[in-house]
Design an enzyme around this catalytic site. Structure first.
Site, short mmCIF file in Angstrom:
data_model
loop_
_atom_site.label_atom_id
_atom_site.label_comp_id
_atom_site.label_asym_id
_atom_site.label_seq_id
_atom_site.Cartn_x
_atom_site.Cartn_y
_atom_site.Cartn_z
N CYS A 203 -2.36 9.45 2.40
CA CYS A 203 -1.92 8.78 1.17
C CYS A 203 -2.87 9.08 0.02
CB CYS A 203 -1.77 7.29 1.39
SG CYS A 203 -3.25 6.52 2.06
N GLU B 62 0.88 -1.17 0.00
CA GLU B 62 0.00 0.00 0.00
C GLU B 62 0.91 1.21 0.00
OE1 GLU B 62 -3.19 0.10 -0.34
OE2 GLU B 62 -3.64 -2.02 -0.11
P1 NAD Z 1 8.03 4.66 5.16
O1 NAD Z 1 8.09 3.97 3.86
O2 NAD Z 1 9.14 5.55 5.54
O3 NAD Z 1 7.89 3.62 6.37
C1 NAD Z 1 6.80 2.72 6.45
C2 NAD Z 1 7.18 1.58 7.39
O4 NAD Z 1 8.22 0.81 6.81
C3 NAD Z 1 7.70 2.03 8.76
O5 NAD Z 1 7.16 1.17 9.73
C4 NAD Z 1 9.21 1.82 8.63
O6 NAD Z 1 9.85 1.60 9.85
C5 NAD Z 1 9.25 0.59 7.75
N1 NAD Z 1 10.52 0.41 7.04
C6 NAD Z 1 11.47 1.31 6.72
N2 NAD Z 1 12.47 0.72 6.04
C7 NAD Z 1 12.14 -0.59 5.91
C8 NAD Z 1 12.77 -1.71 5.29
N3 NAD Z 1 13.93 -1.59 4.65
N4 NAD Z 1 12.14 -2.90 5.35
C9 NAD Z 1 10.94 -3.03 5.97
N5 NAD Z 1 10.31 -2.01 6.57
C10 NAD Z 1 10.90 -0.79 6.54
O7 NAD Z 1 6.63 5.42 5.17
P2 NAD Z 1 6.10 6.43 6.26
O8 NAD Z 1 6.88 7.70 6.09
O9 NAD Z 1 6.01 5.79 7.58
O10 NAD Z 1 4.59 6.66 5.77
C11 NAD Z 1 4.25 7.59 4.81
C12 NAD Z 1 4.04 6.91 3.47
O11 NAD Z 1 3.04 5.91 3.58
C13 NAD Z 1 3.53 7.85 2.41
O12 NAD Z 1 4.16 7.57 1.18
C14 NAD Z 1 2.06 7.51 2.33
O13 NAD Z 1 1.45 7.88 1.13
C15 NAD Z 1 2.09 6.04 2.55
N6 NAD Z 1 0.78 5.55 3.00
C16 NAD Z 1 0.06 4.73 2.17
C17 NAD Z 1 -1.20 4.28 2.56
C18 NAD Z 1 -2.00 3.36 1.68
O14 NAD Z 1 -2.91 2.71 2.20
N7 NAD Z 1 -1.75 3.27 0.40
C19 NAD Z 1 -1.71 4.64 3.80
C20 NAD Z 1 -0.96 5.47 4.61
C21 NAD Z 1 0.29 5.90 4.20
#
Ligand code: NAD
Length: 472
Positions: free
Chosen positions: A248, A214
């Site tokens: 998002c 997502e």
């Molecule tokens: P992010 O990608 O920085 O982090 C998301 C999660 O991934 C965190 O828990 C982080 O610790 C983890 N993570 C980081 N590196 C990783 C790795 N190498 N392997 C596995 N996990 C890892 O995103 P964010 O800044 O927390 O959230 C914002 C983003 O999320 C925005 O792009 C937003 O659009 C998106 N988002 C999407 C939806 C959807 O349903 N499509 C909903 C909410 C947010």
């Protein structure tokens, strides 16, 4: 050597594995009763949870409560509909296998690793948690490092309502997320940025662990010349500035048909300019993560440097930890503010020649999460929605689909793939299992070695009658 993060995962994962065996063996009614008990606990203590969300993210308590209400609707729907969607059902076996009975059932996968973001730390992961649990899986949930207490709160509420450790929470940063991808879970449900999504997929590829991604969005709103401009401007303001733009499926780009362009910009600017000058009084909170402020600043600076006009706000609107609303117009379509996810309270409003032009521009992005259309001609607007390369669309409103639990949610392209919510969300966390059984001895027995030529000839005659008639 085994990394500490991997060691930290071992105990929760082992507990989840054991719990998965118990949970997966319950029938749908037994699981429903427990999921609804969890739901009641979350709903009854929602003020407490809202306070935790608000502290961790900086969003107003009212927004946190709305997020919880939406999440609880999904949990309720998943609990009540899992049986209808997933239970074993007979299917027709068809002419060639008329001697066979056939049935399909959706079985749990086992343990699901859920990796969540910080912007909606309950609503977003609940789209995976509740559907995965309702489908009979145990879950190891890693909330964002910015919202660990929200994640722990959900697990504690589970523990007090249900007891068995079916929902485990592990906290930590990306390294823990990466370790979870490599830990041998049966599926990873990731919500976050496209960049991290790529890393998650690469890590999961090593063990062929399936993933749901997502990802982010760059959602467009299309405003037709016949739209209710007041309603459209209010919706753009809510979809663009709400949650400080950290949504998002929030609105980032607005395409307005030229005859009403100026009027729309004026109405939107009036709403944005009327918001308080004091950060604490804004109807949305601070930017949750400091690093996001730099991205938003870069997009605004670039848009202005490339000839865009800041009709409200501008670079000076960035006053950390707040960003005041920004309305940019006539921004080049290839600038960062138009191509990258901004995730801040900024809206770019560009004029379009007609609705075809609007659709073309709306689709000219690597993302494809959602979109909205404003028009008094609802039928035409719904038809237009079908031409948008997104996973969802709303007509004369924004984000309507997010509140309908029966509707699947997810995107295409950099917005990811797979679906949470709705029947598809339940199936996403299941393995379809097909079972056949012999009901009687087949009159035309083709499934054996050394089959009879006369039997094959008869079968081929029937086959051609059924499928080749009318061929050119
Ligand atoms: P992010 O990608 O920085 O982090 C998301 C999660 O991934 C965190 O828990 C982080 O610790 C983890 N993570 C980081 N590196 C990783 C790795 N190498 N392997 C596995 N996990 C890892 O995103 P964010 O800044 O927390 O959230 C914002 C983003 O999320 C925005 O792009 C937003 O659009 C998106 N988002 C999407 C939806 C959807 O349903 N499509 C909903 C909410 C947010």
């Amino acid at each position: 050597m085994v990394a500490t993060t991997e060691v930290r995962l071992q105990a929760p994962l082992a507990a989840a594995r054991r719990a998965a065996t118990w949970w997966g063996a319950l029938d749908f009614d037994e699981r429903r009763a427990r999921l609804l008990a969890w739901k009641r606990t979350v709903a009854a203590r929602s003020d407490e949870l809202a306070a935790v969300i608000s502290e961790e993210t900086g969003k107003p308590v009212g927004d946190a409560l709305l997020e919880i209400m939406l999440a609880v609707e999904h949990l309720d729907w998943a609990a009540r509909n899992a049986s209808r969607v997933l239970r074993r059902r007979r299917v027709r076996s068809g002419l060639l296998a008329a001697d066979q009975g056939a049935a399909l059932a959706y079985r749990p996968l086992g343990v699901i690793g859920v990796i969540g973001p910080w912007n909606y730390p309950v609503y977003t992961p609940m789209g995976s948690l509740s559907y995965a649990l309702a489908a009979g899986n145990a879950v190891v949930f890693k909330p964002s490092e910015h919202t660990p207490r929200t994640g722990q709160w959900l697990a504690e509420a589970w523990s007090s309502a249900v007891g068995e450790p079916v929902l485990q929470v592990v906290t930590g940063d990306g390294a823990v997320g990466a370790a979870l991808c490599a830990a041998g879970v049966d599926k990873v449900a990731f919500t976050g940025s496209a960049a991290t999504g790529r890393k998650v997929m690469a890590a999961c590829a090593q063990t062929l662990t399936p993933v749901v991604i997502e990802g982010g969005g760059k959602d467009a709103m299309i405003v037709a010349a016949d739209a209710d401009l007041d309603a459209a401007a209010k919706a753009a303001a809510f979809g663009g500035f709400g949650n400080a733009g950290q949504t998002c499926a929030g609105v980032e780009r607005v395409y307005v048909e030229r005859p009403v362009y100026r009027e729309f910009v004026d109405r939107l600017s009036a709403i944005a300019s009327a918001l308080p000058e004091d950060g604490d009084q804004l109807p949305y909170g601070r930017m949750t993560v400091p690093s996001q402020v730099d991205i938003v600043r870069r997009h605004i600076d670039d848009a202005v440097a490339r000839g865009g006009t800041a009709v409200v706000g501008g670079p000076e609107a960035v006053r950390p930890p707040y960003i005041f609303p920004v309305v940019l117009t006539d921004v080049p379509e290839d600038s960062a503010a138009m191509t990258e996810e901004t995730f801040g309270p900024t809206l770019v409003v560009n004029p379009v020649d007609d609705l075809d032009d609007a659709v073309r521009r709306a689709n000219a992005t690597t993302y494809g999460l959602a979109a909205s259309i404003f028009s008094r001609n609802r039928r035409e607007a719904v038809r237009l929605a079908a031409r948008l390369r997104t996973g969802a669309a709303s007509v004369n409103g924004v984000l309507g689909f997010a509140a309908v639990p029966a509707l699947p949610f997810g995107g295409v392209g950099d917005s990811g793939f797979g679906r949470i919510h709705g029947p598809d969300g339940l199936r996403e966390f299941s393995r379809a299992q097909s079972v056949t059984w012999q009901r009687f001895k087949a009159p035309l027995d083709l499934m054996r070695l050394g089959r009879d030529q006369a039997v094959l000839d008869r079968a081929v005659r029937v086959f051609r009658m059924r499928h080749a008639r009318g061929a050119k």
